[in-house]
Design an enzyme around this catalytic site. Sequence first.
Site, PDB file in Angstrom:
ATOM      1  N   ASP A  38       0.864  -1.182   0.000  1.00 13.27           N
ATOM      2  CA  ASP A  38       0.000   0.000   0.000  1.00 13.27           C
ATOM      3  C   ASP A  38       0.899   1.230   0.000  1.00 13.27           C
ATOM      4  O   ASP A  38       2.018   1.165  -0.487  1.00 13.27           O
ATOM      5  CB  ASP A  38      -0.966  -0.034   1.194  1.00 13.27           C
ATOM      6  CG  ASP A  38      -2.308   0.619   0.885  1.00 13.27           C
ATOM      7  OD1 ASP A  38      -2.296   1.832   0.600  1.00 13.27           O
ATOM      8  OD2 ASP A  38      -3.338  -0.065   0.916  1.00 13.27           O
ATOM      9  N   GLY A  92       4.953  -0.570  -3.711  1.00 14.55           N
ATOM     10  CA  GLY A  92       3.944   0.130  -2.940  1.00 14.55           C
ATOM     11  C   GLY A  92       3.150   1.087  -3.796  1.00 14.55           C
ATOM     12  O   GLY A  92       3.246   1.074  -5.024  1.00 14.55           O
ATOM     13  N   HIS A  93       2.377   1.935  -3.132  1.00 20.07           N
ATOM     14  CA  HIS A  93       1.499   2.886  -3.812  1.00 20.07           C
ATOM     15  C   HIS A  93       2.026   4.310  -3.739  1.00 20.07           C
ATOM     16  O   HIS A  93       1.291   5.259  -3.996  1.00 20.07           O
ATOM     17  CB  HIS A  93       0.086   2.825  -3.230  1.00 20.07           C
ATOM     18  CG  HIS A  93      -0.593   1.509  -3.444  1.00 20.07           C
ATOM     19  ND1 HIS A  93      -1.861   1.241  -2.985  1.00 20.07           N
ATOM     20  CD2 HIS A  93      -0.184   0.373  -4.067  1.00 20.07           C
ATOM     21  CE1 HIS A  93      -2.208  -0.004  -3.312  1.00 20.07           C
ATOM     22  NE2 HIS A  93      -1.196  -0.547  -3.957  1.00 20.07           N
ATOM     23  N   GLY A  94       3.292   4.478  -3.351  1.00 19.54           N
ATOM     24  CA  GLY A  94       3.894   5.788  -3.349  1.00 19.54           C
ATOM     25  C   GLY A  94       3.704   6.541  -2.049  1.00 19.54           C
ATOM     26  O   GLY A  94       3.406   5.962  -1.000  1.00 19.54           O
TER      27      GLY A  94
END
Length: 278
Positions: free
Chosen positions: A85, A107-109
């Site tokens: 995430d 991940g999602h940054g």
Amino acid sequence: MQTPTRGIHSSPIFLALTIFVTNATISGISSVDSKLFHFQIFESRDITLDSIRISAPGDSPNTDGIHIADSTNIQVTNSVIGTGDDCISIGPGCTNLTILNVACGPGHGISIGSLSKNANEKDVNGLAVRKCTFTGTTNGLRIKTWPSSPARLQATGFLFEDIIMNNVYNPIIIDQNYCPYANCPETVYLIATTAKHIIRDPSLVKIKDIKFRNITGTSASPEAIKLVCSKAAPCEGVELNDIIFTCNGDDEQAKNMTSTCVHVYGSSNGNVKPDSCI
């Protein structure tokens, strides 16, 4: 769990560490495969997290690396974060945050939000993200707010500077139509773009004074810059300065790289590739 207020050091941990403290330095901690968020910081002030290492599989849901909310003067420095995430997520009520020399991926940054899902949320003011690297993430630098907002708030005074993207799908993204659920409202495509506009009451979060400077690298998609703001509260003071991306896709994708702007006001300076939409 409430932690001590100074000099926290630890061997690897496997459960979320929740922090409510003032005036603390937390360093040298490794967190591996937490079931949910690895670190949660709430109602805290004057904290430095340094040399943190966080690891979880890229397909593990809701395993945010560091989540910060309702806190002031928080620094995250010299850390390596890979999750399923957000590497770092910033919730409402935050002021004066610094993220420096962080490596994110998978991940999602680094995400501000999601904002305005709940009533009575507070503004987010003052964020500096510098000298960070993103590798193989779905997003790089992201601001996300819910449509049909129950709360009016502001997200202001953000600086993203000296950033490297390596094969990131959405390197720069503002999404004021954020809805991660399967039963989201109907969507239609905007004419002349690939962006989607959700038919729903627009977000009431005001995003302004957002600066993207000296950001380079490779995008995994041809739409490297995507700024979709709210009709009810357009983004203002958005700056794109020396942004250069190439596409990791095939020749056709590389040739058709685009940027998308919806309800955005601001300026572009220096070299911007793909060509700026502001």
